[in-house]
Scaffold this active site. Structure first.
Site, mmCIF file in Angstrom:
data_model
loop_
_atom_site.group_PDB
_atom_site.id
_atom_site.type_symbol
_atom_site.label_atom_id
_atom_site.label_comp_id
_atom_site.label_asym_id
_atom_site.label_seq_id
_atom_site.Cartn_x
_atom_site.Cartn_y
_atom_site.Cartn_z
ATOM 1 N N THR A 1 148.625 67.178 15.950
ATOM 2 C CA THR A 1 147.853 65.995 15.530
ATOM 3 C C THR A 1 148.539 64.740 16.064
ATOM 4 O OG1 THR A 1 147.241 67.158 13.519
ATOM 5 C CG2 THR A 1 146.922 64.784 13.519
ATOM 6 N N GLU B 1 148.815 72.400 7.372
ATOM 7 C CA GLU B 1 149.953 72.150 6.472
ATOM 8 C C GLU B 1 150.211 73.350 5.556
ATOM 9 O OE1 GLU B 1 150.081 69.794 8.165
ATOM 10 O OE2 GLU B 1 151.192 68.090 7.410
ATOM 11 N N SER C 1 145.826 78.176 2.483
ATOM 12 C CA SER C 1 145.783 78.451 1.046
ATOM 13 C C SER C 1 146.586 79.704 0.714
ATOM 14 C CB SER C 1 144.333 78.614 0.592
ATOM 15 O OG SER C 1 143.697 77.355 0.594
#
Lengths: 390, 267
Positions: free
Chosen positions: A162, A370, A373
């Protein structure tokens, strides 16, 4: 309908900051976000506005010219940015995360050299972990840094970076030793300046959502980086440093989940009062009321979990469990809420004339980035098993 | 260049009409529940004008004054976060329910006590009652000129040139300083507070002056001493009748519309 942007925030300065950012988002972001997003265009004026307000300095200590505001404040800011457009919180994320890592683990020289330039910001920062064959299993990275005199030569490929095209400095996870047990002991993180010879920024990846902010590949071919640029100055701690920094990223992504869900909910509750079916506004039908109540309750729970994790980080407590729970829950809630919002809107929600289709496309990246889940659940479970060990 | 900016906290003008209510017997507005008051939307433009003039002059102090309850401190803090220097809150139980004459008198007394600055700026009107008379009242009581509804201001040597907004255009006037100028939304967008300024503003002390510290005559303030009598307060009932203009073609519909409008003496 006026809303309290800073609800649930306890610190008065944080409240004031978040309120002002919320006003800015309403006036400057909401009207133009879909236009930038549909064009997949980097929102230069909006990012400049964020810089003018000082958002890039939000977690940099005052001694390096930053603002040193709380994580509670940071979470509130990210919720508001994401309420307008999730990508804006993404532009901020890697910068804040890398600044935090430099401040927490960097040498004094690294702090002086980078943090001061990251305030305005003269340079923005990107984080590079993922590779074509290493995602959730970050210890399996293959990018190698070999010692060569006072320098290291870095070679390898990175993906999903990113802010890859516009960063001035990259925190890059590498292996300085290939066969250590456990593998993370051979991992080191380097601060690599843009323009370093042998280091090139590759193609921009096309994505379902999370547009505007560029996500790129990076290529290293014997890129020469001074040994002084190992984060913290010595080999072998990179994995721990970056994993720790990812907690900051998880607070950011949890906040993004709350923001996107909030936007979808607000659009839905307004629409439900305007749209009539079977002789009355659909908000008067119980089926929609149940839906709205569930959406709002989940968003509130996600919001409180996120602020709780942020406040624990402010208090200097270990937050891998709390940030993991917040990130897991808030991003899954975002995914659920945007789908429920689509049901409330019906066909019009599927058109690209309303921002709902954008929220719908933006939600999935948050349950992946990041730490997916599943990874959050493993982190949570490991912490719980340690806590409840018999 | 020393400037005083007067700001006011008002009920949020974005409050949905469905939540607006008045107590007709008590002749007062019932605050909408759960909707925080905001700084009057015209006032940040006055603050913006003050900031630009101070920064162009390269020196000076901007003092922000607000009359209202303790929550009006937020309106002052907003101006401080934009870059103003000092804040004074005028707050006293007896200030509740006062009229524009008393507001102007209290502001004028405060400004005398602060020291008459080069310029006094206010928003063109407060968004709650939308009367726009306080700037004129303050100027009258201080015996200085007043220019209302400014879209641009330029300060010269002891004078000020103001471009005013009229119903059908603009006009440019010049007067001497000190003066009171009310600033309109045509002035341009006010700046967003920077985070650093917000943090500085939070640490700044806002002085609170009450009736005694201003040395006001008790017989001159309070809702019992209003010069302006509020006879009735009510939400007007809006009735609308919709008539769809008929016609076989757009031209015929337009002709029929024109005939209706002429019949109603609207054209």
């Amino acid at each position: 309908m006026p809303r309290d942007h800073a609800a649930d925030i306890l610190d008065p300065i944080a409240k004031e900051v978040v309120n002002n950012v919320g006003v800015w988002v309403d006036k400057e972001v909401v009207p133009v976000a879909s236009e930038f997003e549909h064009a997949d265009e980097f929102p230069e004026p909006l990012v400049n506005g964020m810089a003018e307000m000082g958002l890039f300095a939000i977690k940099i200590p005052e001694q390096y010219g930053g603002l040193d505001l709380s994580f509670e404040c940071y979470a509130g800011v990210c919720i508001e940015l994401a309420r307008g457009w999730m990508s804006l919180a993404g532009v901020l994320n890697t910068h804040v995360l890398v600044a935090w890592a430099i401040n927490a683990y960097g040498t004094e020289e690294q702090k002086e050299n980078y943090l001061r330039r990251m305030v305005e910001p003269e340079i923005r920062a990107a984080l590079s972990i993922t590779e074509p064959d290493a995602g959730s299993d970050a210890q399996a990275i293959k990018t190698q840094a070999r010692r060569d005199g006072d320098d290291y030569l870095i070679s390898g490929q990175k993906m999903w970076v990113t802010n890859g095209q516009r960063a001035g400095v990259y925190l890059v996870l590498t292996k300085t030793e290939m066969d250590t047990t456990p593998p993370h002991k051979g991992i080191s993180a380097f601060l690599v300046d843009a323009g370093t010879e042998g280091f090139t920024v590759g193609r921009k990846l096309e994505k379902l959502g999370y547009k505007g902010v560029e996500t790129t590949e990076l290529s290293f071919e014997n890129a020469r980086v001074p040994a002084l640029n190992i984060l913290g100055g010595s080999e072998g701690s990179g994995f721990q440093h970056v994993m720790s920094a990812l907690e900051v990223g998880r607070i950011n992504v949890a906040s993004r989940g709350v923001g996107v869900a909030q936007a979808a909910f607000e659009d839905s509750i307004h629409y439900a009062q305007q749209r009539t079916a079977f002789g009355k506004p659909i908000a008067q039908h119980q089926a929609q009321q149940l839906r709205l109540a569930e959406m709002a309750t989940k968003i509130r729970a996600a919001r409180l979990l996120t602020f709780d994790a942020a406040r624990k980080k402010d208090a200097g407590q270990r937050t891998d469990l709390d940030a993991g729970m917040a990130k897991l829950y808030a991003t899954e809630v975002a995914q659920e809420v945007v789908l429920e919002a689509m049901r409330i809107h019906g066909g019009v929600g599927y058109s690209n004339e309303l921002p709902l289709e954008r929220y719908y496309r933006d939600a999935p990246v948050m349950v992946i980035a990041e730490g997916t889940s599943d990874i959050q659940k493993l982190v949570i479970a490991r912490n719980l098993l340690r806590e409840y060990q018999i | 260049m020393n400037i005083v900016v007067c700001v006011k906290q008002v009920p949020d003008p974005e409050t949905p009409a469905s939540q607006f209510a008045v107590d007709e017997a008590a002749k007062r507005v019932i605050p909408a529940q759960g909707i925080a008051p905001v700084v009057n939307p015209y006032d940040p433009q006055a603050t913006e004008a003050a900031l630009r003039l101070r920064d162009a002059a390269g020196e000076g102090t901007i003092t922000v004054i607000s009359l209202g309850p303790d929550s009006a401190r937020d309106a002052i803090k907003h101006a401080l976060a934009m870059g103003a220097d000092e804040g004074i809150l005028l707050s006293d139980p007896s200030f509740e329910g006062i009229d524009n004459f008393q507001t102007a008198a209290i502001l004028a007394e405060t400004i005398k006590k602060v020291g008459i600055p080069d310029l006094i700026l206010m928003g063109r009107a407060a968004a709650d009652w939308d009367m726009g008379v306080v700037p004129i009242g303050v100027a009258q009581l201080l015996d200085i000129p007043c220019v209302t509804v400014a879209k641009a201001v330029e300060v010269g040597d002891g004078n000020i040139t103001v471009e005013r907004v009229l119903d059908d255009g603009f006009e440019t006037v010049e007067t001497t300083l000190p003066a009171v100028v009310s600033v309109s939304n045509e002035f341009g967008e006010p700046r967003y507070p920077q985070l650093r300024q917000i943090m500085l503003a939070a640490k700044k002390n806002v002085e609170v002056w009450d009736k005694e510290s201003l040395g006001l005559d008790p017989a001159s303030v309070g809702s019992d001493n209003r010069l302006l009598a509020l006879e009735a307060l009510y939400v007007p009932k809006v009735e609308s009748n919709v008539e769809v203009i008929q016609g076989d073609s757009p031209e015929e519909k337009a002709r029929n519309l024109a005939l209706k409008l002429r019949e109603a003496k609207l054209i």
